[in-house]
Design an enzyme around this catalytic site. Structure first.
Site, mmCIF file in Angstrom:
data_model
loop_
_atom_site.group_PDB
_atom_site.id
_atom_site.type_symbol
_atom_site.label_atom_id
_atom_site.label_comp_id
_atom_site.label_asym_id
_atom_site.label_seq_id
_atom_site.Cartn_x
_atom_site.Cartn_y
_atom_site.Cartn_z
ATOM 1 N N PRO A 86 -7.730 22.484 -17.323
ATOM 2 C CA PRO A 86 -7.355 23.766 -17.950
ATOM 3 C C PRO A 86 -6.017 23.652 -18.686
ATOM 4 O O PRO A 86 -5.667 24.520 -19.481
ATOM 5 C CB PRO A 86 -7.267 24.734 -16.761
ATOM 6 N N GLU A 114 -7.625 20.834 -6.151
ATOM 7 C CA GLU A 114 -6.515 21.421 -6.923
ATOM 8 C C GLU A 114 -6.176 20.606 -8.164
ATOM 9 O O GLU A 114 -5.210 20.887 -8.870
ATOM 10 C CB GLU A 114 -5.265 21.551 -6.036
HETATM 11 N N1 SAM Z 1 -4.671 23.402 -10.125
HETATM 12 C C1 SAM Z 1 -5.209 23.299 -11.448
HETATM 13 C C2 SAM Z 1 -4.413 24.175 -12.410
HETATM 14 O O1 SAM Z 1 -3.862 25.182 -11.970
HETATM 15 O O2 SAM Z 1 -4.379 23.877 -13.615
HETATM 16 C C3 SAM Z 1 -6.668 23.732 -11.484
HETATM 17 C C4 SAM Z 1 -7.574 22.806 -10.757
HETATM 18 S S1 SAM Z 1 -9.262 23.244 -10.913
HETATM 19 C C5 SAM Z 1 -9.509 24.293 -9.515
HETATM 20 C C6 SAM Z 1 -10.124 21.785 -10.478
HETATM 21 C C7 SAM Z 1 -10.583 20.944 -11.651
HETATM 22 O O3 SAM Z 1 -11.475 21.688 -12.465
HETATM 23 C C8 SAM Z 1 -9.517 20.461 -12.609
HETATM 24 O O4 SAM Z 1 -8.895 19.300 -12.133
HETATM 25 C C9 SAM Z 1 -10.286 20.232 -13.889
HETATM 26 O O5 SAM Z 1 -10.871 18.931 -13.922
HETATM 27 C C10 SAM Z 1 -11.416 21.259 -13.814
HETATM 28 N N2 SAM Z 1 -11.231 22.448 -14.650
HETATM 29 C C11 SAM Z 1 -11.040 23.708 -14.208
HETATM 30 N N3 SAM Z 1 -10.934 24.567 -15.223
HETATM 31 C C12 SAM Z 1 -11.090 23.854 -16.353
HETATM 32 C C13 SAM Z 1 -11.078 24.193 -17.735
HETATM 33 N N4 SAM Z 1 -10.865 25.441 -18.149
HETATM 34 N N5 SAM Z 1 -11.274 23.206 -18.637
HETATM 35 C C14 SAM Z 1 -11.474 21.928 -18.230
HETATM 36 N N6 SAM Z 1 -11.475 21.551 -16.937
HETATM 37 C C15 SAM Z 1 -11.291 22.493 -16.004
#
Ligand code: SAM
Length: 230
Positions: A86, A114
């Site tokens: 993200p 995370e």
């Molecule tokens: N702690 C991170 C942050 O606040 O930016 C978010 C982690 S998310 C719960 C887990 C994984 O989902 C990330 O490592 C990424 O690979 C993926 N992910 C979540 N949202 C995404 C998005 N909007 N675009 C691309 N990958 C995403």
């Protein structure tokens, strides 16, 4: 083109890789897709891939070593490593086209929990791509979104290549205009007469006009932040 997807759940991708346009591209060897389970590079008897974050905070982080070993096991001089995050730059049509045309081998790294240890990004990632300003539970759906968006620009993936360049975000206007198929009237709504006229010049001009109106409307909508409509 070759695409390698690194995740903790490679089975998640299997049905998608056999279905529809991605499935056909794989069968026709337009694209070779490799699925790698990061857990195979996990530490110790239990194949550990995550740990608590330094400094505290909620949840678990993916450790650097298993991911880096997984990347290095498939990386060559032709590879371009994308971490779905993200925090990356937001994907658009230009980026999909550019990824398809500039790289022979894409490595799509999916985060879980995370996210991942920053040293993976510092040492092995070429770019971070987001699929939008919201957070999903893993990078697996984002990886599929990137794969699907990129494959459309790979020669041989789509039967009629013209359709790719007449779709939204490629023509003169941002969006493609309204489209209809049979029947000519459905629930009292009739297909515009011009589309049934057979006059190609008038049809082209009508389509351009509708595309312009739709694109302007979208621009106005997009200046507002999406809100919760109840
Ligand atoms: N702690 C991170 C942050 O606040 O930016 C978010 C982690 S998310 C719960 C887990 C994984 O989902 C990330 O490592 C990424 O690979 C993926 N992910 C979540 N949202 C995404 C998005 N909007 N675009 C691309 N990958 C995403």
């Amino acid at each position: 083109m070759k695409v390698t997807i690194l995740s903790l759940f490679p089975e998640f991708f299997e049905s998608m890789l056999q279905t529809s346009i991605i499935g056909r591209a794989v069968r026709n060897e337009v694209c070779k897709i490799e699925l790698i389970n990061i857990r195979d590079f996990g530490e110790g008897k239990h194949k550990i891939v995550d740990d608590k974050p330094f400094g505290g905070g909620p949840g678990m982080l993916m450790k650097a070593a298993p991911i880096i070993e997984a990347i290095r096991s498939v990386k060559t001089k032709d590879s371009h490593v994308v971490y779905l995050s993200p925090q990356g730059s937001v994907l658009n049509a230009k980026k999909c086209e550019c990824l398809a045309k500039s790289h022979k081998h894409l490595i799509l790294l999916c985060g879980h929990y995370e996210g991942i240890d920053q040293r993976v990004i510092d040492l092995e990632v070429d770019e971070e791509i987001s699929i939008g300003d919201y957070v999903l539970t893993s990078g697996m759906i984002p990886a599929l979104v990137v794969l699907d968006g990129v494959l459309r620009f790979v020669d041989g993936a789509i039967g009629n290549k013209d359709s790719v360049y007449s779709d939204s975000f490629h023509g003169g206007y941002e969006l493609k205009g309204a489209q209809y198929t049979r029947p000519a009237t459905y629930e009292g709504l009739a297909v515009p007469e011009v589309l049934q006229s057979g006059n190609h010049q008038e049809i082209a001009s009508w389509r351009e006009d509708v595309a312009k109106q739709k694109s302007l409307k979208r621009k106005n909508i997009n200046t507002r932040k999406a809100s919760c409509i109840r």
